[in-house]
Design an enzyme around this catalytic site. Structure first.
Site, PDB file in Angstrom:
ATOM      1  N   GLU A 406      38.980  31.139  37.275  1.00  0.00           N
ATOM      2  CA  GLU A 406      37.959  31.670  36.341  1.00  0.00           C
ATOM      3  C   GLU A 406      36.599  31.020  36.626  1.00  0.00           C
ATOM      4  OE1 GLU A 406      38.696  34.102  34.261  1.00  0.00           O
ATOM      5  OE2 GLU A 406      40.847  33.942  33.859  1.00  0.00           O
TER       6      GLU A 406
HETATM    7  C1  LIG Z   1      46.899  29.799  41.268  1.00  0.00           C
HETATM    8  C2  LIG Z   1      45.679  30.611  41.479  1.00  0.00           C
HETATM    9  C3  LIG Z   1      45.562  31.845  40.875  1.00  0.00           C
HETATM   10  C4  LIG Z   1      44.444  32.633  41.093  1.00  0.00           C
HETATM   11  N1  LIG Z   1      44.387  33.910  40.566  1.00  0.00           N
HETATM   12  C5  LIG Z   1      43.411  34.758  40.980  1.00  0.00           C
HETATM   13  C6  LIG Z   1      43.462  36.160  40.630  1.00  0.00           C
HETATM   14  O1  LIG Z   1      44.356  36.618  39.916  1.00  0.00           O
HETATM   15  N2  LIG Z   1      42.497  36.966  41.133  1.00  0.00           N
HETATM   16  C7  LIG Z   1      41.478  36.516  41.915  1.00  0.00           C
HETATM   17  O2  LIG Z   1      40.639  37.315  42.324  1.00  0.00           O
HETATM   18  N3  LIG Z   1      41.399  35.189  42.245  1.00  0.00           N
HETATM   19  C8  LIG Z   1      42.340  34.318  41.810  1.00  0.00           C
HETATM   20  N4  LIG Z   1      42.291  32.990  42.174  1.00  0.00           N
HETATM   21  C9  LIG Z   1      41.196  32.515  43.008  1.00  0.00           C
HETATM   22  C10 LIG Z   1      40.249  31.571  42.296  1.00  0.00           C
HETATM   23  O3  LIG Z   1      39.478  32.272  41.370  1.00  0.00           O
HETATM   24  C11 LIG Z   1      39.443  30.846  43.378  1.00  0.00           C
HETATM   25  O4  LIG Z   1      40.335  29.940  44.001  1.00  0.00           O
HETATM   26  C12 LIG Z   1      38.241  30.130  42.823  1.00  0.00           C
HETATM   27  O5  LIG Z   1      37.281  31.052  42.385  1.00  0.00           O
HETATM   28  C13 LIG Z   1      37.596  29.202  43.857  1.00  0.00           C
HETATM   29  O6  LIG Z   1      37.393  29.847  45.069  1.00  0.00           O
HETATM   30  P1  LIG Z   1      37.916  29.157  46.415  1.00  0.00           P
HETATM   31  O7  LIG Z   1      39.331  28.815  46.226  1.00  0.00           O
HETATM   32  O8  LIG Z   1      37.576  30.035  47.551  1.00  0.00           O
HETATM   33  O9  LIG Z   1      37.098  27.823  46.500  1.00  0.00           O
HETATM   34  P2  LIG Z   1      35.669  27.623  47.177  1.00  0.00           P
HETATM   35  O10 LIG Z   1      34.735  28.646  46.672  1.00  0.00           O
HETATM   36  O11 LIG Z   1      35.833  27.476  48.636  1.00  0.00           O
HETATM   37  O12 LIG Z   1      35.254  26.218  46.557  1.00  0.00           O
HETATM   38  C14 LIG Z   1      35.661  24.964  47.093  1.00  0.00           C
HETATM   39  C15 LIG Z   1      34.861  23.863  46.400  1.00  0.00           C
HETATM   40  O13 LIG Z   1      33.449  24.057  46.641  1.00  0.00           O
HETATM   41  C16 LIG Z   1      32.756  24.162  45.407  1.00  0.00           C
HETATM   42  N5  LIG Z   1      31.679  25.154  45.570  1.00  0.00           N
HETATM   43  C17 LIG Z   1      31.766  26.423  46.016  1.00  0.00           C
HETATM   44  N6  LIG Z   1      30.566  27.008  45.998  1.00  0.00           N
HETATM   45  C18 LIG Z   1      29.698  26.090  45.523  1.00  0.00           C
HETATM   46  C19 LIG Z   1      28.287  26.097  45.264  1.00  0.00           C
HETATM   47  N7  LIG Z   1      27.525  27.167  45.420  1.00  0.00           N
HETATM   48  N8  LIG Z   1      27.749  24.961  44.804  1.00  0.00           N
HETATM   49  C20 LIG Z   1      28.491  23.861  44.575  1.00  0.00           C
HETATM   50  N9  LIG Z   1      29.815  23.803  44.793  1.00  0.00           N
HETATM   51  C21 LIG Z   1      30.411  24.910  45.261  1.00  0.00           C
HETATM   52  C22 LIG Z   1      33.776  24.607  44.387  1.00  0.00           C
HETATM   53  O14 LIG Z   1      33.402  24.241  43.072  1.00  0.00           O
HETATM   54  C23 LIG Z   1      35.031  23.880  44.870  1.00  0.00           C
HETATM   55  O15 LIG Z   1      35.020  22.573  44.386  1.00  0.00           O
HETATM   56  C24 LIG Z   1      43.388  32.161  41.908  1.00  0.00           C
HETATM   57  C25 LIG Z   1      43.486  30.896  42.490  1.00  0.00           C
HETATM   58  C26 LIG Z   1      44.614  30.132  42.316  1.00  0.00           C
HETATM   59  C27 LIG Z   1      44.712  28.808  43.006  1.00  0.00           C
END
Ligand SMILES: Cc1cc2nc3c(=O)[nH]c(=O)nc-3n(C[C@H](O)[C@H](O)[C@H](O)COP(=O)(O)OP(=O)(O)OC[C@H]3O[C@@H](n4cnc5c(N)ncnc54)[C@H](O)[C@@H]3O)c2cc1C
Length: 597
Positions: A406
């Site tokens: 979220e």
């Molecule tokens: C169990 C689980 C269920 C999920 N369910 C869903 C679902 O139903 N549908 C769906 O669409 N998604 C889902 N997700 C995805 C989830 O919403 C994403 O994992 C989340 O939004 C973070 O994206 P990412 O994993 O690519 O991390 P990244 O975006 O790669 O982030 C990695 C780190 O970098 C930081 N970061 C990224 N961008 C910035 C910035 N601009 N400035 C500062 N820091 C930054 C983040 O805060 C984090 O600490 C799920 C994930 C999990 C693990």
């Protein structure tokens, strides 16, 4: 529920004093709402708790779908869906309450949240009448399960950069969707997929309602996760998935807006969705600490353990307070938009959007309280906290996801501050005048207003008033000094977000307790008073630390000195005997054998 007339805007708590009678407190839930909550609790007790091991083992692929169907039969999947579409049409805060209770259901709370929130709400709020009639009754009753496909391997926090494509067929009747989605909750048993894709070289995503039977959908095996192991999470592949043009949701390129607005709702629901879990963990810690004996006595007789139990309860109480305060503010904003003639769904979206900052606060505060509580829970259990035989180990693992999905807590912190500054620029929240007044105050002789300490919370409210000045001072100066470049100074934005969160949290607890005292008297609320006082004392220190860090990172010389002096003045508070108050709170918890507030 008491009808309250007021007109506070999102973010305005920073510049306004709120009367305790203006806010909603969880103690005001009606009998009908409590009955709904009880039905939900009974569902957890009969369907989830006895099956928790089997759910998490995922050995029986039919188990979660069958529990999901039972939730549908009980009406739990249609709380927010209007009756005309087969749901129960309940209020915003009621849906928060149900998410709260379901929060104790471990993995299933993610299954529930993904279906009822991000899976169903895009259709409810953005669907055409035909789409709503066709899909909502199936989703509200649990005949169909939904999932939400936004995230991709290379598009997480930067969701709008997704590469999944939707291409119109030559006859103009279908879109062919091609691409890969990742981390999709409920994917393993979903019948309906909300899919975000790009058409041609569009800047923004477009959303589609995709039925599994359209074909062209394959998926990987279940992800091997740290926690919430019983919730289905898969990668989903779309290979020429043929979607009728009438299944586009809302307009072309409106997908990113849909994603953002639905996530606003998801965030505040996640804030309440952790509450059932933290109450259960806290109650388990109270029980274990009573049963476990060391040095010839129950470990709950030790001050170090009492402090933990009390602190778990304090943070839980505060998170409850801010969540339901914000929930009711949203509800009233929706009602006021409807009264002004706005269409109901638009009013709902705009109502939540107006309080997007409070939604982010609820998500951040709730998820961090959850992690704090499970961590302390493990500690209270000692070695047994580390054992998979006891409930803390699972709670600890399950909790961690809440700070990631979220919108990560970092993204939410930056969103809050970015949004607040934008609204201030547009004149929607009058931040600059109060910020200038605080700035002028920095170089003037301090005035010492006398406080009538015999009035409950008079001193605490004075402290809160000053804490708001910290935000106005640091935020105002940072906005002026850095202008647009503030977005590149994320550390300062994080500091400001921390100050804002702590002000909202501490104020919400104090106002809740004040209202509670007006309903039940001071003696009956003695522990709630203690919890509010301890939290405020902690908030003062956190705000001081965050303020100092921010000031040191963008000011120098005399300006820095003046601001640090201002910070000292605005974070001045009489010391609180937190040891004594925590003992008092813990003793009551131990006497009641649970989280009793
Ligand atoms: C169990 C689980 C269920 C999920 N369910 C869903 C679902 O139903 N549908 C769906 O669409 N998604 C889902 N997700 C995805 C989830 O919403 C994403 O994992 C989340 O939004 C973070 O994206 P990412 O994993 O690519 O991390 P990244 O975006 O790669 O982030 C990695 C780190 O970098 C930081 N970061 C990224 N961008 C910035 C910035 N601009 N400035 C500062 N820091 C930054 C983040 O805060 C984090 O600490 C799920 C994930 C999990 C693990």
């Amino acid at each position: 529920m008491a009808t309250i007339t007021k007109s506070i805007k999102g973010g305005e708590f920073l510049i306004r004093e709120t009367d305790a009678q203006e806010i909603f407190i969880p103690e005001e839930f009606t009998e009908e709402q409590k009955m709904m909550a009880q039905a939900c609790q009974d569902f957890i007790d009969t369907e989830i708790t006895p099956n928790i091991e089997e759910i998490d083992s995922m050995k029986n692929p039919d188990l979660v779908p069958s529990i999901f169907k039972k939730a549908g039969e009980l009406g739990l999947l249609g709380i927010s869906v209007p009756e005309e579409y087969g749901g129960m049409g309940m209020s915003f805060n009621t849906s928060m309450l149900i998410a709260d209770i379901i929060g104790a259901a471990g993995s299933f709370s993610t299954t529930y949240g993904a279906h009822t929130g991000i899976g169903t709400l895009p259709i409810l709020y953005y669907g055409s009448e035909e789409q709503k009639k066709k899909y909502l009754p199936k989703l509200a009753t649990g005949e169909w399960a939904a999932c939400y496909c936004l995230t991709e391997p290379d598009a997480g926090s930067d969701a709008n950069s997704g590469k999944t494509k939707a291409e119109l067929t030559e006859d103009g009747k279908h879109y062919l969707i091609n691409g890969q989605k990742m981390w999709i909750s409920n994917a393993g048993f979903a019948d309906l997929f909300i899919v975000f894709a790009k058409i041609e070289d569009d800047k923004n995503l477009t959303a589609f309602i995709v039925e599994k039977t359209f074909g062209g959908i394959t998926m990987n095996e279940e992800e091997k996760k740290m926690g919430i192991k019983g919730s289905s999470t898969r990668q989903v592949f779309f290979n020429d998935c043929k979607v009728p043009v009438e299944n586009m949701l809302s307009d072309r390129q409106n997908g990113f807006k849909i994603a953002v607005n639905i996530l606003n709702i998801g965030r505040i629901k996640l804030g309440s969705g952790i509450l059932g879990g933290v109450r259960t963990v806290t109650s388990n810690a109270v029980k274990y600490s009573t049963e476990r004996k060391q040095f010839g006595v129950s470990i709950n007789t030790f001050g170090a353990i009492k402090a933990k139990l009390a602190e778990m309860a304090i943070r839980t109480y505060v998170s409850e307070s801010l969540c339901y305060r914000a929930g009711q503010d949203i509800e009233e904003q929706i009602n006021s938009f409807v009264a002004d003639g706005m269409e109901e769904n638009e009013a709902k979206l705009k109502g939540v959007e107006a309080f997007a900052m409070e939604c982010a606060i609820a998500k951040i505060h709730g998820s961090e309280v959850l992690d704090y509580v499970v961590d302390q829970g493990v500690q209270v259990y000692g070695g047994m906290g580390y054992s998979a035989e006891a409930p803390m180990e699972r709670a600890y693992r399950d909790a961690r996801i809440a700070r990631i999905y979220e919108g990560t807590n970092e993204i939410n912190r930056m969103l809050m501050i970015g949004m607040l500054l934008k609204r201030a620029m547009k004149g929607e929240v009058n931040l600059f005048e109060p910020a200038m007044a605080v700035s002028a105050e920095l170089t003037s002789v301090p005035s010492f207003e006398s406080i009538d300490t015999s009035v409950l919370f008079a001193a605490e409210k004075d402290v809160l008033k000053k804490l708001k000045k910290v935000f106005l001072m640091v935020g105002g100066k940072a906005a002026m000094a850095l202008q647009d470049k503030i977005e590149d100074e994320q550390e300062i934005m994080m500091n400001l977000a921390d100050v804002m969160i702590e002000i909202y949290a501490a104020e919400s607890a104090i106002l809740r307790t004040e209202k509670l005292v007006s309903l039940k008297g001071e003696a009956a609320a003695a522990n709630q008073i203690a919890m509010s006082q301890v939290y405020l004392a902690e908030a003062v220190d956190k705000i001081n630390a965050a303020g100092k860090e921010a000031i040191a990172s963008f000011t120098k010389g005399d300006e820095q000195k003046v601001m640090l002096m201002g910070l000292k003045r605005f974070t001045k508070a009489d010391p609180v005997n937190t040891k004594q108050l925590r003992r008092q709170i813990a003793d009551y918890m131990i006497e009641q054998g649970k989280y009793p507030f």
